[in-house]
Design an enzyme around this catalytic site. Structure first.
Site, PDB file in Angstrom:
ATOM      1  CG  ASP A  43      -1.560  -1.205   1.599  1.00 16.78           C
ATOM      2  OD1 ASP A  43      -1.590  -2.108   0.765  1.00 16.78           O
ATOM      3  OD2 ASP A  43      -2.064  -1.299   2.722  1.00 16.78           O
ATOM      4  NE  ARG A 161      -5.727  -4.605   7.922  1.00 19.94           N
ATOM      5  CZ  ARG A 161      -6.203  -5.803   8.277  1.00 19.94           C
ATOM      6  NH1 ARG A 161      -6.088  -6.231   9.520  1.00 19.94           N
ATOM      7  NH2 ARG A 161      -6.801  -6.568   7.388  1.00 19.94           N
TER       8      ARG A 161
HETATM    9  N1  DQQ Z   1      -2.106  -3.952   3.840  1.00 16.56           N
HETATM   10  C1  DQQ Z   1      -3.537  -3.975   3.900  1.00 16.56           C
HETATM   11  C2  DQQ Z   1      -3.842  -3.048   5.023  1.00 16.56           C
HETATM   12  C3  DQQ Z   1      -2.733  -3.308   5.975  1.00 16.56           C
HETATM   13  C4  DQQ Z   1      -1.578  -3.467   5.072  1.00 16.56           C
HETATM   14  C5  DQQ Z   1      -4.109  -3.579   2.592  1.00 16.56           C
HETATM   15  C6  DQQ Z   1      -0.532  -4.400   5.580  1.00 16.56           C
HETATM   16  O1  DQQ Z   1      -5.091  -3.246   5.610  1.00 16.56           O
HETATM   17  O2  DQQ Z   1      -2.549  -2.262   6.890  1.00 16.56           O
HETATM   18  O3  DQQ Z   1      -3.376  -4.061   1.509  1.00 16.56           O
HETATM   19  O4  DQQ Z   1       0.572  -4.401   4.702  1.00 16.56           O
END
Ligand code: DQQ
Length: 484
Positions: A43, A161
């Site tokens: 991300d 999150r």
């Molecule tokens: N990737 C997810 C998120 C998380 C992250 C989305 C972890 O929800 O925080 O791709 O790498």
């Protein structure tokens, strides 16, 4: 935990040094997209315009080409084209983030850069814990962790999150992607006046709420912002079933246009729209810059789907960001356009005026390449079917009677063809960005976008235009230069 922080940073740097030459040998390495120096990128995080620079952080596992403990890698740029690598912003070195500094956002407050991120923890029993954490920087380069500022409220699983923070007046807001104990995907809202003490206001939107039916078991990476007086809620839901041409990827990314009631802390949403119609797009994040542009990066990838088959893993890296896109709202729909600065990448312009194609397949002089931009403006289109094929690995077509655009590509594993589609009344123009192993196609001034990775086994850089019936268009092509 200073020692652990030093150790983790050293491990990452060792990986970069160890694999530098191998990574550079990969013919699928991109020319102008943000990539990890080694390991896995996912991300976009902490996208912010701060003291004259765009900062783009990214989820990064430098130690392997799989998901694992995540760091925040860090780039900055004055122009969204040329990027400078900065030291690792966050390493998962503390009790509250030891299994990953997961996604989050950044804001400028009194000249300091505040990062909010999720500390992902596996406890001794092997269960997940989640902490919303703060780190602060005076210079935008070195960050001091302040630890958790939000703990998991009751009623939610530990899938809680991706804090996205923004300011309106004196008030700070934060949206978080969450899962209720009933396993419904939702977005939770917090407010603060000082960025350290946060008040919880419950659920802003979610599955089985505000007129939505069952809409997934988890919503990730929310983002809330206004364009043209409308409040857009962007998020990435997991658990939607395919519905015809919609929701064909494993996970989706899209938005509501709605009204955020700032006093009552509620949100009235319209229907969900996908942001991208291609194969590889997830977890986008936006920021507003000093020109009041709403800029978005997405992850040019998708978790849990075909990642293990990406050929770049043999060269010790995987994934990239999309090109930066500017968002607008036109007639209730988000429009995405490549940011103007990307014109700086252009070299060697080729123009073909009034190209006419009738019941034939043609190549056009000098119109080929692996790192190029194409702009095609339709003059007249009487073709039942028009297509543009990129080597043998991807083909965009427009079926006039069905009002259907489709992108076909060779599957990442094996030699099958897969397809994604969207509806638009007609074809006015196409803007295509090809970059070694990626394609981004903007239809009709950004009304729809197809984003995908394409791994061409044949290294074929030809482009074929085909029409059943007749079409006439103007075409401009540029080579795009390598900045990475
Ligand atoms: N990737 C997810 C998120 C998380 C992250 C989305 C972890 O929800 O925080 O791709 O790498």
């Amino acid at each position: 935990m200073v020692q652990q922080d030093i150790l983790l940073r050293e491990q990452a740097i060792n990986e970069i040094n160890k694999h530098r030459e191998l990574v550079a040998q990969d013919r699928f390495r991109l020319n102008y997209h943000v990539m990890p120096p080694v390991g896995l990128l996912n991300d976009p995080n902490g996208l912010v315009y701060y003291k004259g620079y765009y900062h783009l952080f990214y989820q990064w596992n430098p130690l392997a080409t799989k998901h694992g403990i995540k760091y925040w890698g860090h780039y900055r740029s004055k122009d969204l084209v040329n990027w400078e690598t900065l030291p690792i912003a966050l390493a998962p070195s503390d009790w509250f983030d030891k299994n990953g500094c997961y996604s989050g956002s950044a804001v400028d407050y009194d000249g300091k850069l505040y990062l909010f991120y999720t500390g992902n923890v596996r406890n001794e029993a092997g269960n997940r814990e989640t902490y919303q954490c703060l780190a602060v920087s005076e210079d935008g380069v070195h960050f001091e962790k302040k630890g958790p500022v939000i703990y998991l409220p009751e009623g939610y699983t530990a899938h809680f999150r991706d804090p996205k923070v923004w300011q309106e007046g004196d008030q700070w807001y934060m949206v978080i992607g969450a899962q209720t104990v009933e396993e419904e995907g939702v977005v939770a809202l917090f407010t603060s006046s000082d960025l350290e003490n946060w008040h919880f206001h419950g659920i802003l939107a979610g599955s089985n709420r505000n007129g939505l039916f069952d809409f997934g078991y988890m919503w990730e990476c929310p983002d809330l912002f206004s364009i043209e007086g409308e409040d857009i809620l962007l998020f990435s839901p997991q658990g939607l079933e395919p519905e015809g041409i919609k929701y064909n990827n494993l996970y989706q990314s899209g938005y509501f246009v709605g009204k955020f009631d700032r006093e009552n802390h509620t949100y009235a949403n319209g229907p969900f729209e996908e942001l991208d119609r291609g194969f590889d797009f997830y977890a986008p994040q936006t920021t507003i810059d000093d020109n009041q542009r709403r800029i978005m990066f997405g992850w040019l990838g998708l978790p849990d789907a075909t990642e293990e088959h990406h050929p770049t893993r043999d060269y010790q890296w995987i994934h990239a960001m999309t090109i930066p896109r500017e968002l607008d709202l036109v007639e209730g729909k988000i429009i995405q356009r490549p940011v103007k600065e990307l014109e700086k990448l252009r070299e060697e312009e080729i123009q073909q005026a009034n190209v006419k194609i009738s019941n034939e397949t043609v190549q056009l002089p000098n119109v080929h390449g692996k790192s190029i931009e194409l702009n095609l403006n339709v003059i007249t289109n009487d073709a039942d079917l028009f297509s543009v094929a990129f080597g043998k690995v991807a083909k965009l077509s427009f079926d006039k009677s069905k009002k259907l655009f489709s992108l076909e590509r060779k599957t990442i594993k094996g030699d099958r063809t897969e397809i994604r589609s969207c509806k638009l009344d007609n074809l006015k123009n196409l803007r295509v960005y090809l970059d070694k192993s990626s394609i981004e196609i903007f239809l009709n001034d950004g009304e729809e976008v197809f984003t995908a990775r394409i791994f061409d086994a044949h290294n074929d850089d030809s482009i074929h235009f085909a029409a059943e019936g007749s079409i006439a268009f103007d075409l401009t092509k540029w080579e795009l230069k390598k900045v990475f």
